[in-house]
Design an enzyme around this catalytic site. Structure first.
Site, PDB file in Angstrom:
ATOM      1  N   LYS A  22       1.133  -0.864   0.103  1.00 32.41           N
ATOM      2  CA  LYS A  22       0.101   0.009  -0.213  1.00 32.41           C
ATOM      3  C   LYS A  22       0.639   0.799   0.136  1.00 32.41           C
ATOM      4  CE  LYS A  22      -2.034   2.017   3.892  1.00 32.41           C
ATOM      5  NZ  LYS A  22      -2.028   2.839   4.074  1.00 32.41           N
ATOM      6  N   ASN A  23       1.645   1.259   0.614  1.00 33.22           N
ATOM      7  CA  ASN A  23       2.403   2.561   1.338  1.00 33.22           C
ATOM      8  C   ASN A  23       2.960   2.656   0.075  1.00 33.22           C
ATOM      9  OD1 ASN A  23       0.871   3.079   3.333  1.00 33.22           O
ATOM     10  ND2 ASN A  23       2.867   2.246   4.984  1.00 33.22           N
ATOM     11  N   ARG A 121       0.475  15.265  13.129  1.00 34.28           N
ATOM     12  CA  ARG A 121       1.097  14.257  12.232  1.00 34.28           C
ATOM     13  C   ARG A 121       2.060  15.403  11.121  1.00 34.28           C
ATOM     14  NH1 ARG A 121      -1.752   9.317   9.174  1.00 34.28           N
ATOM     15  NH2 ARG A 121       0.406   8.921   8.149  1.00 34.28           N
ATOM     16  N   ASP A 304       3.795   0.130  11.927  1.00 32.80           N
ATOM     17  CA  ASP A 304       2.408  -0.527  11.470  1.00 32.80           C
ATOM     18  C   ASP A 304       2.093  -1.544  12.610  1.00 32.80           C
ATOM     19  OD1 ASP A 304       2.118   2.553  10.716  1.00 32.80           O
ATOM     20  OD2 ASP A 304       3.026   1.612   8.862  1.00 32.80           O
ATOM     21  N   ARG A 396      -9.269   0.846   3.966  1.00 33.13           N
ATOM     22  CA  ARG A 396      -8.282   1.807   2.890  1.00 33.13           C
ATOM     23  C   ARG A 396      -6.861   0.753   2.961  1.00 33.13           C
ATOM     24  NH1 ARG A 396      -7.002   5.777   6.825  1.00 33.13           N
ATOM     25  NH2 ARG A 396      -4.403   5.419   4.873  1.00 33.13           N
TER      26      ARG A 396
HETATM   27  C1  EPZ Z   1       4.358   6.792   6.659  1.00 31.59           C
HETATM   28  O1  EPZ Z   1       3.810   8.439   6.992  1.00 31.59           O
HETATM   29  C2  EPZ Z   1       3.210   5.639   6.396  1.00 31.59           C
HETATM   30  N1  EPZ Z   1       2.514   5.790   5.074  1.00 31.59           N
HETATM   31  C3  EPZ Z   1       2.731   5.369   7.146  1.00 31.59           C
HETATM   32  O2  EPZ Z   1       1.882   4.045   7.487  1.00 31.59           O
HETATM   33  C4  EPZ Z   1       3.762   4.968   8.548  1.00 31.59           C
HETATM   34  O3  EPZ Z   1       3.482   5.009  10.254  1.00 31.59           O
HETATM   35  C5  EPZ Z   1       4.933   5.780   8.897  1.00 31.59           C
HETATM   36  O4  EPZ Z   1       4.948   5.961   7.623  1.00 31.59           O
HETATM   37  C6  EPZ Z   1       6.606   5.297   9.773  1.00 31.59           C
HETATM   38  O5  EPZ Z   1       6.549   4.776   9.005  1.00 31.59           O
HETATM   39  C7  EPZ Z   1       2.523   5.971   4.385  1.00 31.59           C
HETATM   40  O6  EPZ Z   1       2.744   5.439   3.978  1.00 31.59           O
HETATM   41  C8  EPZ Z   1       1.541   6.783   3.129  1.00 31.59           C
HETATM   42  P1  EPZ Z   1       6.821   9.262   8.743  1.00 31.59           P
HETATM   43  P2  EPZ Z   1       4.661   9.705   7.355  1.00 31.59           P
HETATM   44  O7  EPZ Z   1       7.232  10.427   8.161  1.00 31.59           O
HETATM   45  O8  EPZ Z   1       5.840   9.493   5.693  1.00 31.59           O
HETATM   46  C9  EPZ Z   1       7.107  12.959  11.811  1.00 31.59           C
HETATM   47  C10 EPZ Z   1       0.201   2.623   7.837  1.00 31.59           C
HETATM   48  O9  EPZ Z   1      -0.945   2.365   9.017  1.00 31.59           O
HETATM   49  N2  EPZ Z   1       7.169  13.817  11.264  1.00 31.59           N
HETATM   50  O10 EPZ Z   1       8.107   8.907   8.045  1.00 31.59           O
HETATM   51  O11 EPZ Z   1       3.650  10.211   7.223  1.00 31.59           O
HETATM   52  C11 EPZ Z   1       5.820  12.423  12.070  1.00 31.59           C
HETATM   53  O12 EPZ Z   1       4.904  13.470  13.367  1.00 31.59           O
HETATM   54  C12 EPZ Z   1       0.588   4.405   8.321  1.00 31.59           C
HETATM   55  O13 EPZ Z   1       0.339   2.435   6.172  1.00 31.59           O
HETATM   56  C13 EPZ Z   1       7.754  15.307  11.567  1.00 31.59           C
HETATM   57  O14 EPZ Z   1       7.413  15.529  12.204  1.00 31.59           O
HETATM   58  O15 EPZ Z   1       5.252   9.047   7.972  1.00 31.59           O
HETATM   59  C14 EPZ Z   1       6.005  10.829  12.711  1.00 31.59           C
HETATM   60  O16 EPZ Z   1       6.649  10.618  13.965  1.00 31.59           O
HETATM   61  C15 EPZ Z   1       0.360   4.923   9.147  1.00 31.59           C
HETATM   62  N3  EPZ Z   1       7.408  16.236  10.367  1.00 31.59           N
HETATM   63  C16 EPZ Z   1       7.328  10.744  12.617  1.00 31.59           C
HETATM   64  O17 EPZ Z   1       8.083  11.923  11.645  1.00 31.59           O
HETATM   65  C17 EPZ Z   1       6.977  16.084   8.952  1.00 31.59           C
HETATM   66  O18 EPZ Z   1       7.472  16.838   8.403  1.00 31.59           O
HETATM   67  C18 EPZ Z   1       7.779   9.642  10.496  1.00 31.59           C
HETATM   68  O19 EPZ Z   1       6.622  10.047  10.159  1.00 31.59           O
HETATM   69  C19 EPZ Z   1       6.801  14.985   9.113  1.00 31.59           C
HETATM   70  C20 EPZ Z   1       7.229  13.323   9.597  1.00 31.59           C
END
Ligand code: EPZ
Length: 428
Positions: A22-23, A121, A304, A396
Site C-alpha cells: 500500500k505505502n 502528523r 504500523d 483502506r
Molecule cells: C508513512 O507515513 C506511512 N504512510 C505510515 O503508514 C507509517 O506509519 C509511517 O510512514 C512511519 O513508518 C504512508 O506511507 C502513506 P513519516 P508518513 O513522515 O510518511 C514526524 C499505515 O498504517 N514528522 O515517516 O506520514 C511524524 O509526525 C501508516 O500504513 C514530522 O515531525 O510518516 C512522525 O512522528 C499510517 N514532520 C515521524 O516524523 C514531518 O514533516 C515519521 O513520520 C514529517 C514527519
C-alpha cells in the site's frame, strides 16, 4: 453500515499470498505523473486508497486505466492549476501530489492531507525540503500553494527520519537543475521502490535504501512498467495473526529481508518462523514470553505493526512494554482491547501489557487502519463473537481481508446492516 463478525478460537492454517505494498502504491501512482508518457504499475493492491488516488488523478485530467491489479497512468494531459477536490482529505498520501506537481510544473495547489488519526502528523520537513529546492510555500486556508521559477538541487538534512518527506523531496528533485542530497533520509523499502520506478523512467537517483540519497536532476522522464514490492505490513499482520491463534501459516510473495525486525521479535516471543527465498512460515506455539517492543524507522520494528503485536503479547507470560517512538498517541486500540478482556495500560508513549489474558468477543470499533488490524487479530483469538465496526479504515489498506482469512480457516464475514433493520450478509 457494515460490520465484521468474527468467530474466534480457530488457529489459522494454510497459505496466503501477500499483496503489493500500500505505502509504495500510493507514492508510485503520483510519481508516474512526472513521466512524459504512460507508466504501467503492476501488482497493485485492491484497496480503497488506490481507488481514491485513481479518481484524484482523473479529476486532475490524467488518463488513467485501472484494471484488476494494474494501472496505466498518462500524466501528459494533466492540468497544472486544477486543484483536486476534497478527495485529498481522504488519504494521507495525497501529500505526494505536492512533490510530483512541483517537480512536473514548478507549481502545485493541493489541500492538506487526511489519513489515520495517530496524533500530530506535521509536514514541516516536506515544506523545508521544497523551500530548500527554491519553492515558495504558503498555506492558504488549508491548501498548500507551492511555486518555483526553477527548482535547483540542494543539500537537505531531515531533522527526523520521515518516509513522506524523503519521497516528496525525491519527487520534486528528480527534474530539478543540479544535484540534491537528502541526508538522514528514511530507508524504508517503499522508498527504494519509488526510486526504482523513477530511475526506470530515466531519473538519476543513487543511495535509496541508505540514509544519504543523491538525486541528479534530469530534463526528461519517460514511460515504463513497474511491479510493486510485497506489502511487508500486510505480511507482518498475517504473521502475527498466525502466531496469536497458534496456527501454522505460510506467506507467499514476501521479501523476508523486509521483515527481519518482525521475524526477530516473533522469535524472541517464542514463535517459530522459517524463512525461504520468497516465503515465510509461521508456526504458533502454546507458550509465549513477554518482550519489550520499541518502534523505530526501518530497519527497526515498524510502528504500523505495534498495534497488532500488542494482541500477541496479551497471550504471553509476563509484562511487555510497547513504546511507539514514531507516533506518541497510536494507542486508540487499547480501550477496545480492554473491553475484550486484555489488561493494558497506556503510560506516556508506551502501552504496558500484562500477558495471560483470556480474550472474549464483544462489540468493538476500529479507530484507524492498524487498530482495525489489531482488533481483527484479537477477534480471531477471542472466545465467542466479535463485532467490529469502522471497516472503512481497514478497507483502506488490506486487500480481500475476509477472503484471505477465510482461506486460512477463519470464520469471518461481513454483515451489511440496512436502515430497514434487516440484516444482509456477504463475504468479500
Ligand atoms: C508513512 O507515513 C506511512 N504512510 C505510515 O503508514 C507509517 O506509519 C509511517 O510512514 C512511519 O513508518 C504512508 O506511507 C502513506 P513519516 P508518513 O513522515 O510518511 C514526524 C499505515 O498504517 N514528522 O515517516 O506520514 C511524524 O509526525 C501508516 O500504513 C514530522 O515531525 O510518516 C512522525 O512522528 C499510517 N514532520 C515521524 O516524523 C514531518 O514533516 C515519521 O513520520 C514529517 C514527519
Amino acid at each position: 453500515m457494515e460490520k465484521l463478525i468474527i468467530k474466534g478460537g480457530k488457529p489459522l492454517q494454510g497459505t496466503v499470498s501477500v499483496s503489493g505494498a500500500k505505502n509504495s502504491a500510493v507514492a508510485l501512482i503520483p510519481a508516474a505523473l512526472l513521466a512524459d508518457g504512460p507508466v504501467v504499475i503492476e501488482n497493485l493492491p485492491h484497496i480503497q486508497d488506490v481507488g481514491i488516488y485513481a479518481e484524484l488523478l482523473k479529476e486532475m485530467g490524467a488518463d488513467v486505466l485501472y484494471e484488476d491489479d494494474w494501472m496505466e497512468i498518462d500524466g501528459r494531459p494533466l492540468n497544472p492549476v486544477q486543484m483536486p477536490n476534497g478527495k485529498v482529505k481522504k488519504l494521507r498520501a495525497s501529500y505526494y501530489l505536492w512533490g510530483a506537481l512541483l517537480g512536473k510544473f514548478g507549481e502545485a495547489r493541493v489541500g492538506m492531507p487526511g489519513g489515520c488519526d495517530l496524533g500530530p502528523r506535521p509536514v514541516d520537513l516536506h515544506i523545508k525540503g521544497f523551500q530548500a529546492l527554491g519553492a515558495k510555500v504558503e498555506n492558504q486556508n488549508g491548501m498548500l500553494v507551492l511555486k518555483a521559477k526553477k527548482l535547483k538541487g540542494a543539500r537537505i538534512y531531515l531533522d527526523l527520519v520521515s518516509v513522506g518527506a524523503t519521497i516528496n523531496i525525491m519527487l520534486a528533485a528528480t527534474r530539478a537543475e543540479g544535484t540534491t542530497i537528502i541526508e538522514n533520509a528514511a530507508r524504508e523499502p517503499e522508498i527504494v521502490d519509488v526510486a526504482t520506478l523513477l530511475n526506470n523512467m530515466g531519473a538519476n537517483i543513487k543511495g535509496a535504501g541508505t540514509d544519504v540519497i543523491r538525486i541528479k536532476g534530469v530534463d526528461k522522464l519517460s514511460g515504463c512498467r513497474h511491479t510493486i514490492i510485497p506489502d511487508r505490513i500486510e505480511a507482518g499482520t498475517y504473521m502475527i495473526a498466525a502466531a496469536a491463534t497458534r496456527g501454522d501459516v505460510t506467506l507467499e510473495n514476501v521479501i523476508p529481508k523486509h521483515l527481519e525486525s518482525v521475524t526477530a521479535k516473533l522469535r524472541e516471543i517464542g514463535v517459530v518462523v522459517e524463512e525461504a527465498d520468497d516465503t515465510i512460515r509461521v508456526v504458533g506455539q502454546e507458550k509465549y514470553r513477554a518482550v519489550d517492543v520499541k518502534t523505530s524507522p526501518y530497519p527497526g520494528f515498524p510502528t504500523d505493526l505495534q498495534q497488532p503485536i500488542t494482541v500477541l503479547l496479551t497471550q504471553a507470560k509476563g509484562t511487555s512494554i510497547l513504546t511507539d517512538n514514531i507516533y506518541s498517541a497510536r494507542f486508540r486500540h487499547v480501550d477496545e482491547l480492554r473491553r475484550m478482556g486484555a489488561s493494558i495500560k497506556v503510560e506516556g508513549r508506551s502501552a504496558v501489557v500484562d500477558g495471560g489474558a483470556r480474550l472474549h468477543g464483544t462489540k468493538v470499533v476500529a479507530s484507524d487502519l492498524r487498530a482495525g488490524a489489531a482488533l481483527i487479530v484479537a477477534g480471531l483469538v477471542a472466545n465467542g463473537l466479535t463485532e467490529l465496526e469502522g471497516l472503512e479504515h481497514i478497507d483502506r489498506g488490506y486487500e480481500n481481508l475476509v477472503g484471505k482469512l477465510t482461506s486460512l480457516g477463519a470464520e469471518v464475514l461481513r454483515k451489511v446492516t440496512r436502515d430497514t433493520g434487516r440484516n444482509e450478509t456477504n463475504t468479500r
